[in-house]
Enzyme design. Structure first.
Site, short mmCIF file in Angstrom:
data_model
loop_
_atom_site.label_atom_id
_atom_site.label_comp_id
_atom_site.label_asym_id
_atom_site.label_seq_id
_atom_site.Cartn_x
_atom_site.Cartn_y
_atom_site.Cartn_z
N GLU A 7 11.72 0.76 -6.82
CA GLU A 7 12.53 1.48 -5.84
C GLU A 7 13.69 0.59 -5.38
OE1 GLU A 7 12.52 4.69 -4.75
OE2 GLU A 7 14.36 3.90 -3.87
N GLY B 283 27.73 -14.74 6.72
CA GLY B 283 27.02 -14.49 7.98
C GLY B 283 25.76 -15.32 8.06
N PHE C 133 28.12 -6.96 -0.55
CA PHE C 133 27.29 -8.17 -0.44
C PHE C 133 28.12 -9.46 -0.44
CE2 PHE C 133 24.38 -4.90 -1.33
CZ PHE C 133 23.21 -5.25 -0.69
N LYS D 40 -1.74 5.21 11.88
CA LYS D 40 -0.50 5.62 11.24
C LYS D 40 -0.59 7.08 10.82
CE LYS D 40 2.11 2.03 9.07
NZ LYS D 40 2.52 1.24 7.95
N CYS E 188 12.42 -7.56 1.60
CA CYS E 188 12.55 -7.60 0.14
C CYS E 188 13.20 -8.88 -0.41
CB CYS E 188 13.32 -6.39 -0.34
SG CYS E 188 12.39 -4.87 -0.09
N ASP F 20 -2.75 6.52 3.55
CA ASP F 20 -2.63 5.15 4.06
C ASP F 20 -3.99 4.71 4.59
OD1 ASP F 20 0.15 3.43 4.78
OD2 ASP F 20 -1.68 2.76 5.81
N GLU G 71 16.60 -0.05 3.62
CA GLU G 71 16.23 0.39 4.96
C GLU G 71 17.51 0.66 5.73
OE1 GLU G 71 13.47 -2.34 6.77
OE2 GLU G 71 12.25 -2.36 4.95
N LYS H 175 11.25 -12.38 -0.09
CA LYS H 175 9.99 -12.48 -0.86
C LYS H 175 10.23 -12.29 -2.35
CE LYS H 175 8.23 -7.70 -0.78
NZ LYS H 175 8.38 -7.39 -2.19
N LYS I 160 18.54 -6.24 10.02
CA LYS I 160 19.85 -5.65 9.78
C LYS I 160 19.97 -4.40 10.64
CE LYS I 160 18.87 -2.76 5.74
NZ LYS I 160 19.27 -2.43 4.39
N1 LIG Z 1 11.26 -1.74 2.40
C1 LIG Z 1 12.21 -1.66 1.49
O1 LIG Z 1 13.40 -1.59 1.81
C2 LIG Z 1 11.86 -1.64 0.03
C3 LIG Z 1 12.83 -1.27 -0.90
C4 LIG Z 1 12.50 -1.27 -2.26
C5 LIG Z 1 11.24 -1.66 -2.67
N2 LIG Z 1 10.32 -2.05 -1.74
C6 LIG Z 1 8.99 -2.43 -2.21
O2 LIG Z 1 8.11 -1.31 -1.98
C7 LIG Z 1 6.80 -1.78 -1.61
C8 LIG Z 1 6.42 -1.19 -0.26
O3 LIG Z 1 7.31 -1.73 0.70
P1 LIG Z 1 7.39 -1.14 2.18
O4 LIG Z 1 8.51 -1.82 2.85
O5 LIG Z 1 7.35 0.33 2.14
O6 LIG Z 1 6.00 -1.68 2.78
P2 LIG Z 1 5.38 -1.33 4.19
O7 LIG Z 1 4.66 -2.56 4.63
O8 LIG Z 1 6.39 -0.71 5.07
O9 LIG Z 1 4.30 -0.20 3.86
C9 LIG Z 1 3.20 -0.40 3.06
C10 LIG Z 1 2.12 0.59 3.47
O10 LIG Z 1 1.06 0.53 2.55
C11 LIG Z 1 -0.16 0.65 3.27
N3 LIG Z 1 -1.24 0.14 2.44
C12 LIG Z 1 -1.53 -1.16 2.13
N4 LIG Z 1 -2.58 -1.20 1.31
C13 LIG Z 1 -2.97 0.08 1.09
C14 LIG Z 1 -4.00 0.67 0.32
N5 LIG Z 1 -4.83 -0.06 -0.42
N6 LIG Z 1 -4.11 2.01 0.33
C15 LIG Z 1 -3.28 2.79 1.06
N7 LIG Z 1 -2.28 2.27 1.80
C16 LIG Z 1 -2.13 0.94 1.82
C17 LIG Z 1 0.10 -0.12 4.53
O11 LIG Z 1 -0.82 0.24 5.54
C18 LIG Z 1 1.53 0.29 4.84
O12 LIG Z 1 1.57 1.44 5.64
C19 LIG Z 1 6.89 -3.29 -1.63
O13 LIG Z 1 6.43 -3.77 -2.87
C20 LIG Z 1 8.37 -3.58 -1.46
O14 LIG Z 1 8.74 -4.81 -2.03
C21 LIG Z 1 10.59 -2.03 -0.41
#
Ligand SMILES: NC(=O)c1ccc[n+]([C@@H]2O[C@H](COP(=O)([O-])OP(=O)(O)OC[C@H]3O[C@@H](n4cnc5c(N)ncnc54)[C@H](O)[C@@H]3O)[C@@H](O)[C@H]2O)c1
Length: 468
Positions: free
Chosen positions: A154, A256, A252, A36, A263, A31, A158, A266, A323
């Site tokens: 993915e 509410g 779903f 972190k 997700c 990261d 959460e 956006k 949530k």
């Molecule tokens: N959160 C969810 O429930 C979920 C579920 C399915 C898919 N996604 C998708 O997965 C992706 C990640 O989501 P998330 O919720 O884990 O994001 P997040 O914001 O929790 O984590 C992203 C991480 O990436 C790091 N980061 C950013 N740029 C970086 C770089 N160049 N090099 C290294 N690290 C870097 C950030 O510091 C951060 O820690 C998104 O595209 C999201 O849409 C999220």
């Protein structure tokens, strides 16, 4: 055993890396945020996710899971590189902001010194796999290095991310290089999940289409709920009656406050933007987004219809996270609701079991004055002196509250159940003026108790949906 590098240690990256380590692989998570990584090295997780802390600890202890800020260290000798960085809404018209993915691709290109498979887990616009490939190619120092790009969206949620990752409904893989896709598939074989192996663009689209469909289900039931409220039907029972139909399903269909989080909002916006850029007019997606925003406003209009002016009122907010079982505040309905009631001169008392810190940060980021908000230790403290209570997040601990105690703590016993947790009959019996989402909520005419002269005068209220 494979050697895996995961770029990004947020909800998806940390869960992915930890679970792959738990399956016996050697994983290094990278990261760009040093705090972190430092925290993770000391066993401090940057997010709240049930079961994750123990899993991280176990795999770090076993020597299978490592954390670093160095791409060079993370990529060393790896077979697979997962990109799991954030793709938030960018500045223009809902377009996904790709600069984190692009920077991850640059970092990989600059440091990759051996053949590897690049797997994209971030949710990215259709065609992004090609962009990632081009960026890596443009930055590769070693011309003898070859790599393939595979899309592997993915679907974890959460709050149950570890469980979801380890028990997926399906694994989706897409690439123009089917051999590379098959190699990625081997990583998932221990999970015994159905696999859909397809081309790159289709895999990228499956993620958007899935999220947009789920968001549509939520907005659909919320629209039905508004109709129910007008016509005297009960949306919760309508959903139950619909849900037994296997073609529909119950999931779903909870009326509410609508969807929030990192997700659905956006991703629906980004899909609508992609469609528009392709010359289409995605009417359904726009309606889904409009209905979702309306649900949040509905709470504030329910409050106004019962309290008159909100100036000088105290509004209790139960739940802040978007949530339950997460501390994620991204696009949480609580933020809009607090913003709107605060802007009308109300004071807020709020409580969330885990999201207090992230909520304070989110509210501050949104420019909401924290001095109008009292953060409480539990629901009973929130109720103290409140003119109305709004259930915003359906945490389990809000489902069996001592409601007589809540009632006696409140200045005026108005309860807006934004998640349809309670039953109207019981709440009315306890003396609450109760409102839910799309449900019949008691006597058509409700007289609010008078008492405090600083409050709007005693009012006679119409139930939402009654013709005036
Ligand atoms: N959160 C969810 O429930 C979920 C579920 C399915 C898919 N996604 C998708 O997965 C992706 C990640 O989501 P998330 O919720 O884990 O994001 P997040 O914001 O929790 O984590 C992203 C991480 O990436 C790091 N980061 C950013 N740029 C970086 C770089 N160049 N090099 C290294 N690290 C870097 C950030 O510091 C951060 O820690 C998104 O595209 C999201 O849409 C999220």
């Amino acid at each position: 055993m494979s050697i895996i590098c995961v770029i990004g240690t947020g909800y998806v990256g940390l869960v992915t890396g930890t679970c792959f380590a738990d399956l016996g692989n050697q994983v290094t998570c990278v990261d760009i945020i040093p705090e972190k990584i430092e925290g993770l090295k000391q066993g401090i997780l940057p997010i709240y996710e049930p079961g994750l802390e123990e899993l991280v600890e176990r795999n770090v202890h076993a020597g299978r899971l490592h954390f670093t800020t160095s791409y060079k260290e993370g990529l060393d000798n790896c077979d697979f590189v997962f990109i799991a960085v954030n793709t938030p809404t960018g500045s223009s018209h809902g377009r996904a902001d790709m600069h984190y993915v692009e920077s991850a691709a640059r970092g990989i290109g600059q440091e990759l010194d051996h053949n590897a498979i690049i797997v994209n887990k971030s949710t990215v616009p259709v065609g992004s796999g090609d962009v990632v490939k081009r960026i890596i190619l443009n930055n590769l120092e070693r011309r003898d290095v070859s790599f393939a790009v595979v899309s592997n969206p993915e679907f974890l949620r959460e709050g149950s991310a570890v469980q979801d990752f380890l028990n997926p409904d399906r694994v989706v893989l897409g690439s123009s290089d089917s051999e590379a896709a098959n190699k990625v598939a081997t990583l998932y074989l221990p999970l015994r999940a159905p696999m859909v192996i397809t081309d790159l663009y289709t895999a990228e689209m499956i993620k958007y289409a899935s999220n947009a469909f789920l968001a549509t289900k939520i907005s659909f039931i919320n629209e039905i709920a508004q109709i129910c409220e007008r016509l005297g039907a009960d949306a919760k029972e309508v959903a139950a009656g619909m849900g037994y139909d296997k073609r529909i399903g119950r999931a779903f269909l909870d009326a509410g406050l609508g969807y929030g989080g990192s997700c659905f909002p956006k991703d629906v916006r980004a899909l609508a933007h992609m469609a528009a850029e392709a010359g289409l007019h995605p009417q359904l997606l726009h309606a889904v987004m409009d209905i979702n925003q309306d649900q949040r406003r509905l709470v504030v209009s329910k409050l106004s219809s019962m309290l008159g002016s909100l100036r000088g009122c105290t509004i209790g907010v139960l739940g802040l996270a978007f949530k339950p079982n997460t501390d994620d505040m991204r696009e949480a309905p609580s933020v809009d609701i607090i913003r709107w009631v605060s802007s009308q001169g109300a004071m807020v008392r709020a409580y969330d079991p885990v999201a207090r810190k992230t909520a304070q940060e989110a509210l501050e980021r949104e420019g909401i004055r924290l001095d109008t908000i009292t953060f409480c230790e539990d629901a009973y403290e929130v109720a103290h002196g409140a003119d109305a209570l709004v259930i915003v997040t359906e945490w389990n601990e809000f489902k069996s509250l001592n409601m007589p105690q809540i009632h006696s703590a409140m200045r005026r016993p108005i309860l807006i159940d934004g998640r349809n947790i309670y039953e109207a009959e019981e709440m009315n019996r306890l003396g609450f003026t109760y409102r839910a989402m799309g449900r019949s909520t008691g006597p058509a005419l409700t007289v609010l108790p008078s008492g405090d002269t600083s409050l709007p005068q005693q009012q006679t209220l119409l139930r939402e949906g009654d013709s005036k």
